[in-house]
Design an enzyme around this catalytic site. Structure first.
Site, short mmCIF file in Angstrom:
data_model
loop_
_atom_site.label_atom_id
_atom_site.label_comp_id
_atom_site.label_asym_id
_atom_site.label_seq_id
_atom_site.Cartn_x
_atom_site.Cartn_y
_atom_site.Cartn_z
N HIS A 307 -2.83 43.90 25.64
CA HIS A 307 -3.91 44.78 25.23
C HIS A 307 -5.22 44.22 25.74
O HIS A 307 -5.40 43.00 25.76
CB HIS A 307 -3.96 44.90 23.69
CG HIS A 307 -4.76 46.08 23.24
ND1 HIS A 307 -6.12 46.03 23.09
CD2 HIS A 307 -4.38 47.35 22.95
CE1 HIS A 307 -6.54 47.22 22.71
NE2 HIS A 307 -5.52 48.04 22.63
N ASP A 364 1.95 50.80 20.70
CA ASP A 364 2.94 51.73 21.23
C ASP A 364 4.32 51.12 21.41
O ASP A 364 5.24 51.82 21.83
CB ASP A 364 2.43 52.30 22.56
CG ASP A 364 1.38 53.35 22.29
OD1 ASP A 364 1.50 54.03 21.25
OD2 ASP A 364 0.43 53.47 23.08
N1 ACO Z 1 3.83 42.76 31.29
C1 ACO Z 1 3.75 41.69 32.13
N2 ACO Z 1 2.58 41.08 32.44
C2 ACO Z 1 1.47 41.56 31.89
C3 ACO Z 1 1.49 42.66 31.00
C4 ACO Z 1 2.73 43.27 30.70
N3 ACO Z 1 2.79 44.31 29.88
N4 ACO Z 1 0.22 42.93 30.60
C5 ACO Z 1 -0.55 42.03 31.20
N5 ACO Z 1 0.19 41.19 31.99
C6 ACO Z 1 -0.30 40.05 32.77
C7 ACO Z 1 -1.01 40.49 34.03
O1 ACO Z 1 -0.11 40.57 35.13
C8 ACO Z 1 -2.04 39.40 34.19
O2 ACO Z 1 -1.38 38.27 34.70
P1 ACO Z 1 -2.18 37.25 35.70
O3 ACO Z 1 -3.32 36.72 34.90
O4 ACO Z 1 -1.15 36.24 36.07
O5 ACO Z 1 -2.62 38.09 36.86
C9 ACO Z 1 -2.45 39.07 32.76
O6 ACO Z 1 -1.29 39.40 31.98
C10 ACO Z 1 -3.67 39.86 32.25
O7 ACO Z 1 -3.39 41.23 32.44
P2 ACO Z 1 -4.47 42.33 32.82
O8 ACO Z 1 -3.78 43.50 33.44
O9 ACO Z 1 -5.57 41.68 33.63
O10 ACO Z 1 -5.05 42.68 31.41
P3 ACO Z 1 -5.88 43.96 31.07
O11 ACO Z 1 -6.66 43.64 29.88
O12 ACO Z 1 -6.61 44.46 32.27
O13 ACO Z 1 -4.74 45.06 30.77
C11 ACO Z 1 -3.14 46.38 29.65
C12 ACO Z 1 -4.34 45.42 29.50
C13 ACO Z 1 -3.48 47.52 30.64
C14 ACO Z 1 -2.83 47.00 28.30
C15 ACO Z 1 -1.92 45.58 30.19
O14 ACO Z 1 -1.61 44.55 29.27
C16 ACO Z 1 -0.70 46.46 30.44
O15 ACO Z 1 -0.57 47.03 31.53
N6 ACO Z 1 0.23 46.60 29.44
C17 ACO Z 1 1.37 47.47 29.57
C18 ACO Z 1 0.95 48.92 29.31
C19 ACO Z 1 0.67 49.21 27.85
O16 ACO Z 1 1.43 48.84 26.97
N7 ACO Z 1 -0.45 49.91 27.61
C20 ACO Z 1 -0.83 50.33 26.25
C21 ACO Z 1 -2.06 49.61 25.81
S1 ACO Z 1 -2.43 50.07 24.13
C22 ACO Z 1 -3.11 51.58 24.26
O17 ACO Z 1 -3.76 51.91 25.22
C23 ACO Z 1 -2.92 52.47 23.20
#
Ligand code: ACO
Length: 428
Positions: A307, A364
């Site tokens: 998140h 979610d």
């Molecule tokens: N699975 C694997 N790796 C992940 C995940 C995941 N679900 N989420 C983040 N990471 C990793 C990224 O690859 C990144 O790794 P790095 O630092 O080695 O490059 C690190 O964790 C940080 O991730 P970001 O994408 O930079 O974090 P950001 O805050 O931009 O993204 C997000 C948050 C979009 C929710 C992300 O965690 C994600 O894509 N999750 C899966 C989709 C999801 O569940 N979305 C619902 C969010 S809740 C809502 O909107 C209601």
């Protein structure tokens, strides 16, 4: 004494006020940055460090896993309130008295008719259309049938626009589902409460009576409350920014629905179930998928994990996980993907990749399992999220208008070509 922050550039110092919120959140206010410095801007893709507004609606502390609407904890609201009470709280700032709640619902019931012509628009969509696209289009189409809700210059006009949307949106949600299921489009039953009426509009079969199951009603009530607001997320920021051009409420919400649709945002609830189903069909090997999620060469992400703001735990996920167990037990539903979800969660919480990056289950991860147990098809999950988020979007749009916020218009740092001469097509 009020604090200031100083930026030093090319030997010159510039002071900026520091703004402190009621929960001691601190921000450097850079409103005068360009003017004071002769053109300097900040650069923050994804707005990870940027506050777009001051807001008195929702408080969220990602480090400590706190979520409050208008000062009330999400745990208490999910336990004790009705969705309509929470809607009133978010939009108008206080929990309603019984009289205020009764008046709100009376006003909503009077506006719950959706013009019959709207059915023709819905008919134009193929059955295979994604319900989020259909819902966004229908919400936008409502403008044509309710032009008075566009210009909302008085309190009364604003109130009427809000009531119309609270009244008609659930009808559109139900119609979206009924169209998918090939069922006649129906109106609600005004003898029922707001949430029970939604259930009946969605699930009543033409030749059968529909009795609301209190377990289903209470689970939906809770899910809607948990989704009702989440401060300046992608869809809410979209609603505020579209509304800041003085596009009306319905147009702003329609844009918010489109923003919510994406799998990185509200679309995650559908993506989670599809992922869990995929893992089940592939033999239930959670370790394989954990490996994929950690592999930077593999685009696979563990949906429902991570998140932007919560870096400890998502308080909504805790409530939903417990609720998923309760609802499935009470309804006598056995869903193997719940076990896969629990297994994945356990492995992730013990894995250094997820621990180091502070990736926890979000709202979610478990919500789809409950929606499924309630009989809601997977493609409708994000629509249910939109239904829950509606009061939050409305509250944020109303706040933005009442605060007379300027039109949203970020800047950029240009990285393209410098001025060059036009070349005739024959010479390119
Ligand atoms: N699975 C694997 N790796 C992940 C995940 C995941 N679900 N989420 C983040 N990471 C990793 C990224 O690859 C990144 O790794 P790095 O630092 O080695 O490059 C690190 O964790 C940080 O991730 P970001 O994408 O930079 O974090 P950001 O805050 O931009 O993204 C997000 C948050 C979009 C929710 C992300 O965690 C994600 O894509 N999750 C899966 C989709 C999801 O569940 N979305 C619902 C969010 S809740 C809502 O909107 C209601």
């Amino acid at each position: 004494m009020s604090k200031t922050a100083t930026i030093e550039l090319d030997g010159k110092k510039y002071d900026f006020p520091v703004v402190v919120g009621t929960e001691n959140e601190v921000a450097i206010e850079i409103k005068s940055l360009r003017g004071d410095t002769g053109g300097l801007i900040t650069l923050d893709p994804g707005y990870k460090n940027t506050g777009s507004c001051k807001s008195a609606i929702t408080f969220l502390n990602g480090e400590e896993g706190i979520l409050r609407y208008r000062g009330y904890s999400i745990e208490e609201l999910a336990e004790k309130a009705s969705f309509l009470e929470v809607a009133y709280l978010l939009i108008f700032g206080e929990l309603p008295t019984q009289d205020q709640l009764d008046k709100l619902y009376k006003d909503i019931k009077k506006e719950s008719h959706v013009d019959e012509e709207m059915k023709k628009i819905l008919d134009g969509f193929p059955k295979s259309a994604h319900p989020m696209g259909v819902l966004s289009s229908l919400t936008s189409a409502l403008i044509a049938f309710n032009p008075s809700a566009v210009n909302v210059d008085s309190d009364e006009e604003m109130y009427n626009a809000i009531i119309k949307l609270l009244a008609k949106f659930p009808v559109l949600v139900a119609w979206t589902l009924r169209k998918k299921n090939g069922q006649p489009l129906d109106y609600g039953d005004s003898s029922l409460g707001y949430v029970d009426n939604i259930l009946k509009m969605m699930f009543k079969k033409p030749h059968e009576n529909y009795e609301v199951d209190p377990v289903v009603s209470s689970a939906l009530n809770k899910l809607l409350i948990l989704h009702a607001d989440h401060e300046q997320n992608c869809s809410t920021s979209t609603v505020r920014i579209v509304g800041s051009s003085h596009a009306g409420l319905f147009a702003s919400i329609s844009a918010g629905i489109s923003a919510l649709w994406g799998p990185l945002h509200g679309g995650a609830n559908q993506a989670v179930i599809e992922m869990l189903e995929g893992i089940k069909q592939d033999g239930g090997d959670t370790k394989k998928y954990m490996g994929k999620a950690k592999d930077k060469e593999d685009p696979f992400r563990l949906m429902g994990f991570g998140h932007r703001v919560y870096k400890n735990f998502d308080p909504r996920a805790k409530i939903i996980k417990k609720s998923a167990d309760d609802v499935l037990n009470q309804l006598g539903v056995e869903d193997p993907v719940l076990d896969i979800a629990k297994g994945l969660e356990k492995e992730a919480l013990e894995d250094s990749y997820f621990v180091d990056r502070k990736l926890y289950p979000n709202v979610d991860f478990y919500s789809g399992i409950i929606y499924r147990a309630l009989g809601i098809p997977t493609e409708m999950f994000t629509v249910m999220f939109a239904l829950g988020r509606l009061p939050g979007w409305i509250a944020q749009w109303r706040e933005m208008r009442l605060e007379k916020e300027p039109i949203g218009r970020p800047r950029q740092v240009y990285t393209g070509e410098n001025l060059r001469d036009f070349k005739d097509i024959s010479k390119r």
